[in-house]
Design an enzyme around this catalytic site. Structure first.
Site, PDB file in Angstrom:
ATOM      1  CG  HIS A 195       0.121  -3.266   9.245  1.00 26.28           C
ATOM      2  ND1 HIS A 195      -0.856  -2.943   8.342  1.00 26.28           N
ATOM      3  CD2 HIS A 195      -0.524  -3.615  10.375  1.00 26.28           C
ATOM      4  CE1 HIS A 195      -2.044  -3.083   8.906  1.00 26.28           C
ATOM      5  NE2 HIS A 195      -1.865  -3.495  10.145  1.00 26.28           N
ATOM      6  CE  LYS A 221       5.806   4.756   2.433  1.00 22.86           C
ATOM      7  NZ  LYS A 221       4.606   4.057   1.907  1.00 22.86           N
ATOM      8  CE  LYS A 262       3.878   6.389  -2.498  1.00 22.82           C
ATOM      9  NZ  LYS A 262       3.132   5.152  -2.330  1.00 22.82           N
ATOM     10  NE  ARG A 263       5.526  10.015   7.740  1.00 29.15           N
ATOM     11  CZ  ARG A 263       5.445  10.003   9.066  1.00 29.15           C
ATOM     12  NH1 ARG A 263       4.271   9.841   9.657  1.00 29.15           N
ATOM     13  NH2 ARG A 263       6.524  10.181   9.818  1.00 29.15           N
ATOM     14  CB  THR A 266      -3.985   2.197   1.111  1.00 26.98           C
ATOM     15  OG1 THR A 266      -3.275   3.131   1.927  1.00 26.98           O
ATOM     16  CG2 THR A 266      -4.159   0.882   1.855  1.00 26.98           C
ATOM     17  CE  LYS A 276      -5.690   6.351   0.644  1.00 24.13           C
ATOM     18  NZ  LYS A 276      -4.655   7.034   1.472  1.00 24.13           N
TER      19      LYS A 276
HETATM   20  C1  PLP Z   1      -3.420   6.702   1.809  1.00 27.82           C
HETATM   21  C2  PLP Z   1      -2.601   7.554   2.685  1.00 27.82           C
HETATM   22  C3  PLP Z   1      -1.355   7.110   3.122  1.00 27.82           C
HETATM   23  C4  PLP Z   1      -0.748   5.790   2.674  1.00 27.82           C
HETATM   24  O1  PLP Z   1      -0.148   5.961   1.426  1.00 27.82           O
HETATM   25  P1  PLP Z   1       0.844   4.859   0.807  1.00 27.82           P
HETATM   26  O2  PLP Z   1       1.086   5.358  -0.576  1.00 27.82           O
HETATM   27  O3  PLP Z   1       0.104   3.571   0.820  1.00 27.82           O
HETATM   28  O4  PLP Z   1       2.054   4.862   1.654  1.00 27.82           O
HETATM   29  C5  PLP Z   1      -0.622   7.940   3.936  1.00 27.82           C
HETATM   30  N1  PLP Z   1      -1.095   9.147   4.324  1.00 27.82           N
HETATM   31  C6  PLP Z   1      -2.280   9.611   3.909  1.00 27.82           C
HETATM   32  C7  PLP Z   1      -2.750  10.963   4.354  1.00 27.82           C
HETATM   33  C8  PLP Z   1      -3.082   8.830   3.082  1.00 27.82           C
HETATM   34  O5  PLP Z   1      -4.291   9.296   2.689  1.00 27.82           O
END
Ligand code: PLP
Length: 767
Positions: free
Chosen positions: A282, A487, A481-482, A593, A597
């Site tokens: 990952h 990032k 995101k984190r 991901t 979304k």
């Molecule tokens: C989708 C999601 C992530 C992953 O987000 P990335 O932009 O791919 O890092 C992290 N936390 C939550 C709560 C999410 O729904």
């Protein structure tokens, strides 16, 4: 609960029954806390996969740990992140989490290995004795699939500390306190480690990992026994997917169970292991590649360490046979990293034992073959494949964005493409039919209206949780995101400073005429030990304070930090997003991901060519995103020019932004000086200086596009309609076909499903 009701297609009757009882569905739903049993994208991916496995009638189980405290709840105090315990079990779990006292397994730690002579031979069988054992108790969470009656369980293991061992150690002094402390510190499933993409080399974490795989593999062997599957044929009936290396100790554990408990010969056991395991990588971040000191492993898991070393001995003989005398290659590929402290490389262990190794987006899968796992790729080229990630459209379209889900259903129905909603949820390529309406004014209006509803909902949430009033007329951009340097939340933040300064330079008339009112939303948690990430959160809040309270500009630019990013507020954020920031340094985000979304909900991505952004662009067309920044193949060279000082000239706009921060425009200049100092001096690993001007231009482009709402709506429609590839059902079908060799359970389930659907609905309360 919402997901279960939705998937079981009983939301409406349930709603009505609650009403009869005098409750509102929303109130009840608000009481349920997130199961925060993971850190970020990795755990959320697993959750989407469980949903898809259930929807596709796949014979599957998920395994995990039942932490008493999941991911911490984030609050913001004086602009700083504060971590609060998340006691998610306080009110019980409203939907089925069944305690299975009948399913418990002992898990041993410490102790020593022994050799037992095998009678009538000169051989011996190895065993593991002494130490202490902990009991693993199963809790089953049920994940019903949508429009099927197939259910996949997630089996979560809880630790029951064994007290005999503890009591004897502490029979003097403060008995009660020492026992209580011992019980806490020994409670393996007490708390989740809140680190995302960095390793925490702590003993308790290693214990969690072993506890997890030992209980799960004992459970799998128990299941195999029950269906009379001989363990020599385990791989024909069972496949185990290692979701990153955290469960890689499953490899020596299965070897141990087969060799020591079930009397297998090494070669026979190794063949079984190879047929069972496969591994998903990952991340390529070096700080995330898991390694454990050999000395700690020997102490905690003496028998497993022997097995790992024997796997390594045999493996290195294979490498030596293929590349005689290539010492450096042997060193690189060895499961043990030499040095003052010998370390076991968990990724190498996972690769050697697996029949398939995959990355999570096309670009990422190529990078692992070219860089971190190059030697292994040269040895076993066919082992390496790609499975691009996906997300479940049940949660990430239908549940979180009802107006959008219902509009898709109604529109496809009116076009005679589908009869029922589940048809497009199962086959998202059907959404492409929506493009036939791309010139239809009513359709474009509908798309804008759906986004408007999402924005209104998000603005209400912002008002309630941040105390900032945001108009849904503003362009709403989000980066959720984190918090991680790769990032590049910092790039986004400095970009906002640039915009703020540009607004300040304009006259009121100019602002009125030219500026597109924009609100940017950040949300995300920082690992508690990640100091830089925490300073970035403080910086976001400091800058937000200035922007939101500047009477000249605040109608044109607002900034909010939404605390406690989690699935529940993500479900509100994505439907209300106009522009989604996916701006990691190229080559660093394995897939992402959040990008999927966002696009599925009609957000336009501003992003780099990284992770799954590359494939999203292929699918929805580059005219429906805004791409900027260094590409993967340029990153190393660019970084070098900054590192070696040949490129210290910062662009005018970037320098101006750093000057503003250093000059105290947002306060706390001393706190931020380390960050700005590094950027000025070329210690800029993530290429902020290099990508900054491109990023600013990309935003100019975005504002221009937003001005033309018709064209914007068309881009939204393309995003929504062309994201079928990123349905996690497709990812699961890829795994099922290319890795696990499994098929839907099918017939029997389908028959029951038909029976269920033809059954009369029951009203609990007469009428
Ligand atoms: C989708 C999601 C992530 C992953 O987000 P990335 O932009 O791919 O890092 C992290 N936390 C939550 C709560 C999410 O729904």
């Amino acid at each position: 609960m919402t997901n279960c009701l939705y998937n079981l297609e009983v939301e409406d009757p349930y709603h009505n029954v609650l009403r009869e009882l005098g409750f509102e569905m929303e109130t009840i739903q608000g009481e349920e806390s997130d199961a925060g049993l993971g850190n970020g994208g990795l755990g959320r991916l697993a959750a989407c996969f469980m949903d898809s496995l259930a929807c596709l009638d796949m014979p599957a189980y998920g395994y995990g740990l039942r932490y008493q405290y999941g991911m911490f709840r984030q609050t913001i105090e004086d602009g700083y992140q504060k971590e609060n315990p998340d006691y998610w079990l306080t009110h019980g779990t409203p939907f089925p989490q069944v305690e299975r006292l009948d399913i418990t397994f002992p898990v041993r730690f410490y102790g020593h290995t022994v050799a037992h002579p095998v009678e009538g031979t000169n051989k011996s069988r190895w065993g593991w004795e002494g130490g202490s054992t902990v009991q693993a108790v199963a809790y089953d969470c049920l994940c019903p699939g949508h429009h099927t009656n197939h259910v996949v369980p997630i089996r979560l293991w809880a630790a029951r500390p064994s007290t005999e061992f503890d009591l004897s150690v502490h029979n003097s002094g403060n008995f009660l306190r020492s026992v209580a402390e011992k019980a806490d510190s020994e409670n393996i499933t007490f708390v989740l480690y809140p680190n995302d993409s960095t390793e925490e080399g702590r003993l308790l974490r290693l214990k969690q990992e072993y506890f997890f795989v030992s209980a799960s593999l004992q459970d799998i062997l128990r299941r195999a026994e029950r269906i009379e599957c001989p363990f020599s044929k385990l791989g024909e009936k069972y496949a185990v997917q290692l979701n990153d290396t955290h469960p890689a100790l499953g490899v020596p554990e299965l070897m141990r169970l087969l060799l020591d408990v079930h009397g297998f010969e090494w070669e026979e056991a190794w063949e079984v292991v190879g047929s069972v395991f496969s591994y998903t990588n990952h991340t390529v971040l070096p700080e995330a590649l898991e390694k454990w000191p050999l000395s700690i492993l020997v102490h905690l898991l003496p028998r497993h360490t022997e097995i790992i070393l024997e796997i390594n001995r045999r493996f290195l003989a294979v490498v030596e046979a293929k590349w005689p005398g290539d010492i450096e290659r042997l060193q690189r590929m060895s499961l043990v990293q030499e040095g003052s402290q010998k370390m076991v490389r968990m990724a190498n262990l996972a690769i050697v034992a697996s029949h398939k190794v995959n990355g999570v987006a096309a670009l990422h899968s190529q990078i692992i073959k070219d860089t971190i796992f190059k030697d292994f790729y040269e040895l076993w080229p066919t082992k390496f494949i790609n499975v691009t990630n996906g997300v479940t459209p049940r949660r990430w379209i239908s549940q979180c964005n009802r107006p959008l889900g219902e509009w898709i259903t109604e529109t496809l129905q009116s076009m005679k493409v589908i009869k029922e909603e589940h048809e497009w949820l199962q086959d998202m390529s059907l959404l492409k039919n929506l493009l036939k309406l791309e010139s239809d004014a009513d359709t474009l209006d509908a798309v804008l209206d759906i986004k408007r509803q999402g924005k209104e909902r998000l603005c209400d949430y912002i008002e309630e949780h941040c105390g900032v009033t945001v108009s849904p007329d503003m362009l709403i951009s989000t980066q959720v995101k984190r918090i991680h340097e790769y990032k590049r939340q910092l790039l986004c933040l400095l970009g906002l400073v640039h915009q703020y300064m540009a607004l300040k330079e304009m006259s009121p008339e100019e602002r009125k005429e030219k500026a597109v009112p924009r609100c940017h939303l950040f949300a995300g948690k920082a690992a508690p030990g990640y100091a830089r990430a925490k300073v970035i959160i403080k910086m976001m809040n400091c800058i937000a304070d200035v922007l939101n309270n500047d009477p000249e500009t605040s109608d044109y630019l607002k900034l909010v930090f939404v605390p406690n990013y989690c699935v529940s507020n993500a479900e509100i954020i994505f439907p209300g997003t106009d522009v989604s920031e996916q701006i990691s340094t190229a080559g660093h985000e394995a897939s992402g991901t959040g990008n999927m979304k966002a696009s599925m909900n009609g957000a336009i991505i501003i992003g780099t060519l990284d992770g799954a952004n590359v494939e999203i662009r292929e699918e929805i067309g580059e005219e429906n995103m805004v791409i900027f920044g260094a590409e993967k193949h340029e990153v190393l060279a660019v970084r070098d020019t900054y590192n070696n000082g040949s490129s210290t000239q910062l662009s005018e706009s970037f320098a101006a932004v750093l000057d503003a921060v250093d000059g105290g425009m947002f306060g706390h200049a001393d706190l931020f000086a380390k960050i700005t100092g590094e950027l000025r001096s070329g210690r800029d690993f993530y290429l902020l200086a290099h990508d900054f001007d491109g990023y600013i231009q990309a935003w100019e482009e975005m504002f221009n596009r937003f001005d033309d709402q018709d064209a914007w709506a068309r881009s939204m429609l393309h995003s929504i309609a062309r994201m079928g590839k990123f349905n996690s059902d497709r990812s699961i079908q890829d795994y099922a076909r290319d890795v696990w060799g499994i098929k839907p359970q099918g017939h029997e389930v389908k028959a029951r499903k038909a029976a269920l659907r033809s059954a009369k609905p029951v009203s609990l309360f007469g009428q």
